[in-house]
Motif scaffolding. Structure first.
Motif, PDB file in Angstrom:
ATOM      1  N   GLY A  29     -16.824 -17.220   8.995  1.00 33.07           N
ATOM      2  CA  GLY A  29     -17.239 -16.767  10.318  1.00 33.07           C
ATOM      3  C   GLY A  29     -17.471 -17.971  11.199  1.00 33.07           C
ATOM      4  O   GLY A  29     -17.298 -19.109  10.774  1.00 33.07           O
ATOM      5  N   PRO A  30     -17.862 -17.736  12.439  1.00 27.04           N
ATOM      6  CA  PRO A  30     -18.139 -18.860  13.331  1.00 27.04           C
ATOM      7  C   PRO A  30     -19.479 -19.500  12.994  1.00 27.04           C
ATOM      8  O   PRO A  30     -20.366 -18.851  12.446  1.00 27.04           O
ATOM      9  N   GLY A  31     -19.602 -20.772  13.326  1.00 27.49           N
ATOM     10  CA  GLY A  31     -20.848 -21.484  13.088  1.00 27.49           C
ATOM     11  C   GLY A  31     -20.625 -22.980  13.081  1.00 27.49           C
ATOM     12  O   GLY A  31     -19.606 -23.467  13.585  1.00 27.49           O
ATOM     13  N   SER A  32     -21.551 -23.707  12.486  1.00 33.00           N
ATOM     14  CA  SER A  32     -21.449 -25.165  12.472  1.00 33.00           C
ATOM     15  C   SER A  32     -22.060 -25.731  11.194  1.00 33.00           C
ATOM     16  O   SER A  32     -22.878 -25.095  10.535  1.00 33.00           O
ATOM     17  N   ILE A  33     -21.624 -26.952  10.886  1.00 31.37           N
ATOM     18  CA  ILE A  33     -22.173 -27.724   9.763  1.00 31.37           C
ATOM     19  C   ILE A  33     -22.307 -29.162  10.228  1.00 31.37           C
ATOM     20  O   ILE A  33     -21.429 -29.690  10.905  1.00 31.37           O
ATOM     21  N   GLU A  34     -23.398 -29.795   9.839  1.00 31.06           N
ATOM     22  CA  GLU A  34     -23.574 -31.225  10.071  1.00 31.06           C
ATOM     23  C   GLU A  34     -23.151 -31.963   8.807  1.00 31.06           C
ATOM     24  O   GLU A  34     -23.603 -31.642   7.714  1.00 31.06           O
ATOM     25  N   TRP A  35     -22.240 -32.928   8.944  1.00 29.57           N
ATOM     26  CA  TRP A  35     -21.735 -33.721   7.818  1.00 29.57           C
ATOM     27  C   TRP A  35     -21.923 -35.203   8.119  1.00 29.57           C
ATOM     28  O   TRP A  35     -21.894 -35.609   9.266  1.00 29.57           O
ATOM     29  N   GLY A  36     -22.007 -36.014   7.087  1.00 31.70           N
ATOM     30  CA  GLY A  36     -22.027 -37.454   7.278  1.00 31.70           C
ATOM     31  C   GLY A  36     -22.139 -38.207   5.972  1.00 31.70           C
ATOM     32  O   GLY A  36     -22.534 -37.655   4.953  1.00 31.70           O
TER      33      GLY A  36
END
Length: 142
Positions: A29-36
């Motif tokens: 689905g739509p959304g976001s993830i913070e990666w690093g």
């Protein structure tokens, strides 16, 4: 192949280990993830349903706020080596936080449908899909 349904978790920050199977994901689905690569240097990626992500299996990665449901797949080294055309069987995949590939998306969707149905087709079916994913990943992500 390991398959896991990962629900959104906007509160937890954690590190993804390294040296494991190749981690590959399809957003549901739509959304976001913070990666690093560092906890202090996370970058936010916005996703739509069907977007794909490929983690770096040789380095730990930090995951911050995760506001998107996704399927996570663990592709084994054995499947990647069998898919390789290199003499030593090595496949080195570059990580990509967000990409699209119709073949991989279709294979992930098939596994999702299988999971929802309770995996009625069994281990051989998943092993075959894992091999197909390894071939597709080795072609498009090197």
């Amino acid at each position: 192949m390991k398959v896991e349904l990962v629900p959104p978790d906007p509160t937890q920050r954690r590190v993804i280990g390294y040296g494991m199977n190749q981690a590959f994901a399809m957003m549901l689905g739509p959304g976001s993830i913070e990666w690093g690569s560092k906890r202090s240097a996370l970058e936010k990626f916005a996703y739509r349903a069907g977007d794909l992500a490929l983690c770096d299996r040789h380095q730990g990665e930090w995951v911050g706020l995760m506001k998107v449901p996704h399927l996570q797949f663990g592709i084994s080294d054995a499947a990647l080596m069998a898919a390789s055309e290199e003499p030593n069987g090595e496949v080195e995949l570059r990580p990509h936080r967000k990409f699209a590939d119709s073949r991989l998306g279709t294979l992930a969707t098939i596994v999702h449908a299988e999971m929802v149905a309770g995996f009625p087709s069994g281990r051989l079916f998943l092993d075959s899909i894992e091999q197909a994913m390894a071939v597709a990943l080795s072609v498009v992500r090197q």
